[in-house]
Design a protein around this motif. Structure first.
Motif, PDB file in Angstrom:
ATOM      1  N   UNK A  95     -71.803-109.049  23.816  1.00 11.23           N
ATOM      2  CA  UNK A  95     -71.885-108.852  22.371  1.00 11.23           C
ATOM      3  C   UNK A  95     -72.908-107.755  22.098  1.00 11.23           C
ATOM      4  N   UNK A  96     -72.523-106.782  21.281  1.00 11.63           N
ATOM      5  CA  UNK A  96     -73.462-105.751  20.835  1.00 11.63           C
ATOM      6  C   UNK A  96     -73.528-105.821  19.321  1.00 11.63           C
ATOM      7  N   UNK A  97     -74.714-106.116  18.799  1.00 16.23           N
ATOM      8  CA  UNK A  97     -74.914-106.274  17.356  1.00 16.23           C
ATOM      9  C   UNK A  97     -75.390-104.949  16.781  1.00 16.23           C
ATOM     10  N   UNK A  98     -74.614-104.379  15.873  1.00 14.34           N
ATOM     11  CA  UNK A  98     -74.934-103.061  15.332  1.00 14.34           C
ATOM     12  C   UNK A  98     -76.093-103.103  14.350  1.00 14.34           C
ATOM     13  N   UNK A  99     -76.446-104.304  13.873  1.00 17.77           N
ATOM     14  CA  UNK A  99     -77.565-104.444  12.947  1.00 17.77           C
ATOM     15  C   UNK A  99     -78.798-104.922  13.710  1.00 17.77           C
ATOM     16  N   UNK A 100     -79.674-105.677  13.043  1.00 21.99           N
ATOM     17  CA  UNK A 100     -80.945-106.049  13.667  1.00 21.99           C
ATOM     18  C   UNK A 100     -81.027-107.545  13.964  1.00 21.99           C
ATOM     19  N   UNK A 101     -81.234-108.358  12.935  1.00 20.15           N
ATOM     20  CA  UNK A 101     -81.496-109.779  13.157  1.00 20.15           C
ATOM     21  C   UNK A 101     -80.285-110.492  13.754  1.00 20.15           C
ATOM     22  N   UNK A 102     -80.562-111.345  14.750  1.00 25.71           N
ATOM     23  CA  UNK A 102     -79.507-112.108  15.425  1.00 25.71           C
ATOM     24  C   UNK A 102     -79.511-113.587  15.055  1.00 25.71           C
ATOM     25  N   UNK A 103     -80.454-114.009  14.232  1.00 28.64           N
ATOM     26  CA  UNK A 103     -80.635-115.441  13.983  1.00 28.64           C
ATOM     27  C   UNK A 103     -79.380-116.113  13.444  1.00 28.64           C
ATOM     28  N   UNK A 104     -78.652-115.435  12.578  1.00 24.88           N
ATOM     29  CA  UNK A 104     -77.456-116.043  12.000  1.00 24.88           C
ATOM     30  C   UNK A 104     -76.254-115.971  12.933  1.00 24.88           C
ATOM     31  N   UNK A 322     -74.796 -98.574  20.035  1.00 18.34           N
ATOM     32  CA  UNK A 322     -73.662 -99.433  20.398  1.00 18.34           C
ATOM     33  C   UNK A 322     -72.866 -98.809  21.544  1.00 18.34           C
ATOM     34  N   UNK A 323     -72.541 -97.538  21.411  1.00 17.66           N
ATOM     35  CA  UNK A 323     -71.765 -96.860  22.459  1.00 17.66           C
ATOM     36  C   UNK A 323     -72.550 -96.821  23.769  1.00 17.66           C
ATOM     37  N   UNK A 324     -73.822 -96.471  23.706  1.00 21.75           N
ATOM     38  CA  UNK A 324     -74.641 -96.392  24.917  1.00 21.75           C
ATOM     39  C   UNK A 324     -74.745 -97.741  25.611  1.00 21.75           C
ATOM     40  N   UNK A 325     -74.905 -98.810  24.828  1.00 19.26           N
ATOM     41  CA  UNK A 325     -75.020-100.141  25.432  1.00 19.26           C
ATOM     42  C   UNK A 325     -73.722-100.557  26.117  1.00 19.26           C
ATOM     43  N   UNK A 326     -72.588-100.237  25.502  1.00 15.79           N
ATOM     44  CA  UNK A 326     -71.311-100.581  26.131  1.00 15.79           C
ATOM     45  C   UNK A 326     -71.094 -99.776  27.410  1.00 15.79           C
ATOM     46  N   UNK A 328     -73.426 -98.806  29.382  1.00 18.10           N
ATOM     47  CA  UNK A 328     -74.286 -99.451  30.373  1.00 18.10           C
ATOM     48  C   UNK A 328     -73.621-100.713  30.925  1.00 18.10           C
ATOM     49  N   UNK A 329     -73.101-101.518  30.026  1.00 17.73           N
ATOM     50  CA  UNK A 329     -72.481-102.764  30.461  1.00 17.73           C
ATOM     51  C   UNK A 329     -71.290-102.508  31.382  1.00 17.73           C
ATOM     52  N   UNK A 330     -70.448-101.584  30.979  1.00 18.80           N
ATOM     53  CA  UNK A 330     -69.242-101.307  31.761  1.00 18.80           C
ATOM     54  C   UNK A 330     -69.585-100.748  33.130  1.00 18.80           C
ATOM     55  N   UNK A 331     -70.674 -99.982  33.210  1.00 17.56           N
ATOM     56  CA  UNK A 331     -71.067 -99.408  34.502  1.00 17.56           C
ATOM     57  C   UNK A 331     -71.940-100.349  35.330  1.00 17.56           C
ATOM     58  N   UNK A 332     -72.228-101.541  34.789  1.00 18.13           N
ATOM     59  CA  UNK A 332     -73.016-102.512  35.541  1.00 18.13           C
ATOM     60  C   UNK A 332     -74.519-102.309  35.449  1.00 18.13           C
ATOM     61  N   UNK A 333     -74.961-101.432  34.546  1.00 14.68           N
ATOM     62  CA  UNK A 333     -76.404-101.215  34.375  1.00 14.68           C
ATOM     63  C   UNK A 333     -76.977-102.192  33.353  1.00 14.68           C
ATOM     64  N   UNK A 334     -78.279-102.477  33.426  1.00 16.39           N
ATOM     65  CA  UNK A 334     -78.900-103.368  32.435  1.00 16.39           C
ATOM     66  C   UNK A 334     -78.814-102.776  31.033  1.00 16.39           C
ATOM     67  N   UNK A 335     -78.638-103.624  30.057  1.00 10.70           N
ATOM     68  CA  UNK A 335     -78.616-103.182  28.667  1.00 10.70           C
ATOM     69  C   UNK A 335     -80.034-102.809  28.236  1.00 10.70           C
ATOM     70  N   UNK A 336     -80.164-101.662  27.569  1.00 11.97           N
ATOM     71  CA  UNK A 336     -81.488-101.194  27.172  1.00 11.97           C
ATOM     72  C   UNK A 336     -82.081-102.024  26.043  1.00 11.97           C
ATOM     73  N   UNK A 337     -81.220-102.567  25.178  1.00  9.12           N
ATOM     74  CA  UNK A 337     -81.697-103.303  24.011  1.00  9.12           C
ATOM     75  C   UNK A 337     -81.287-104.776  24.063  1.00  9.12           C
TER      76      UNK A 337
END
Length: 348
Positions: A95-104, A322-326, A328-337
């Motif tokens: 899951x990649x959240x394009x906004x900030x808070x994840x609580x909800x 969002x694009x950078x994180x995906x 990373x995920x697809x290439x097996x690298x750790x997510x930066x955020x």
């Protein structure tokens, strides 16, 4: 990066088949986050289906959209990922959240599932810090009072009788919270010559801001401008009450672009209404702010409708994250955020 009970680990290699991506950002904001270039980049990473969160509110609608989906790109209003919703998305890998808070968004069931999650909150930090700086400069230079006087029909000479303005290069700035946003704000104030002190109980000894650390009461009593940049957590609710506000020097200014729950808003209103201090606010207990709310009638406040992080530039940065994180995920690298459950306990 897999997350299980707050412990980060290396993600499993993603499937070699084309990934299915559910892009769910409110219609009013989708184009701001996802430019044509960003959408093209996402299409290179997988098969993208765009459905607004408002269309996913029933479990049936969510299940129809989530079936077979590998990745969620979420924002405000996306259904909470509880046990029922996770069961309806058995292929969910990230899951990649394009906004900030994840609580909800997240739940105990989500953390137990060990699904990697990332958010683009870093994209908003420069924008919120810039609004806080704008507020600071405006309050110091009495722009809000001068503008109000001229617009309300006050004659020229009387309009010029407001308390004399201050320059930021000679001001004492107090910051509550050494967050990403707080640090950007501190850097900006210092670049303009301000003396900055900070209160944050989680500052480590080796932190560059440690030498500028002070107590909350010391900060309140010795700041010409007090800016809030702390997260809304159980520890910060009501952090600043009537007793703390009473410590502020006469003529000081209060800036809040973080969350209203950090301060007793009724106590703040009393201080501002008395004319002893001024304020600039982007956040309120009631949002939308009612048209008859008493804050709207005060001549010594600046008010904005919770848009501190909403700039053209911040939205574009978020889409890029969002694009950078995906990738990373697809290439097996750790997510930066990536965030863990432990991280979230100290975030707003």
């Amino acid at each position: 990066m897999n997350i299980n009970n707050g412990v980060a680990s290396t993600p499993p290699p993603p499937t070699t088949s084309r990934l299915r991506i559910l892009l769910s950002i409110p219609d009013v904001e989708r184009a701001a986050f996802i430019s044509p270039e960003t959408h093209a980049a996402l299409n290179q990473l997988g098969e993208v289906t765009a459905i607004a969160p408002a269309q996913l509110q029933s479990l049936e609608a969510f299940a129809a959209a989530a079936a077979g989906t590998d990745i969620f790109i979420t924002a405000w209003g996306f259904p909470r990922l509880d046990a029922e919703h996770l069961a309806a998305a058995p292929n969910l890998k990230c899951v990649v959240h394009a906004a900030s808070s994840l609580h909800a968004l997240v739940s105990d069931a989500f953390w137990a599932a060990g699904i990697p999650i990332s958010q683009a909150g870093a994209a908003m930090a420069p924008a919120v810090a810039e609004l806080s700086l704008t507020f600071t400069l405006s309050l110091l230079r009495r722009v809000h009072q001068l503008d109000h006087s001229l617009r309300s029909g006050t004659n020229w000479d009387d309009a010029r009788t407001v308390p004399r303005a201050r320059e930021i290069s000679c001001a004492r700035i107090g910051v509550v919270g050494a967050s990403r946003t707080g640090r950007r704000y501190i850097d900006a104030c210092r670049a303009l010559g301000a003396e900055v002190r900070v209160y944050d109980p989680y500052l480590l000894k080796g932190d560059p801001l440690a030498a500028s650390s002070t107590t909350l009461h010391g900060l309140m009593a010795n700041s010409d401008v007090l800016a809030i940049h702390a997260p809304a957590t159980s520890e910060t609710v009501g952090l600043i009450g009537a007793a703390e506000l009473a410590l502020m020097p006469d003529g000081a200014a209060f800036v809040n672009t973080a969350r209203s729950t950090i301060v007793d808003m009724e106590a703040l209103y009393k201080e501002v209404h008395s004319g002893r201090i001024d304020a600039a606010l982007d956040v309120f207990d009631a949002e939308p702010l009612p048209v008859d709310d008493p804050w709207r009638s005060l001549p010594n406040v600046l008010l904005t409708p919770h848009l501190g992080g909403a700039t053209v530039d911040s939205r574009r940065r978020a889409g890029g994250i969002v694009v950078d994180e995906l990738r990373r995920f697809i290439s097996g690298r750790p997510l930066e955020h990536a965030l863990t459950r432990t991280d979230l306990e100290r975030m707003g």
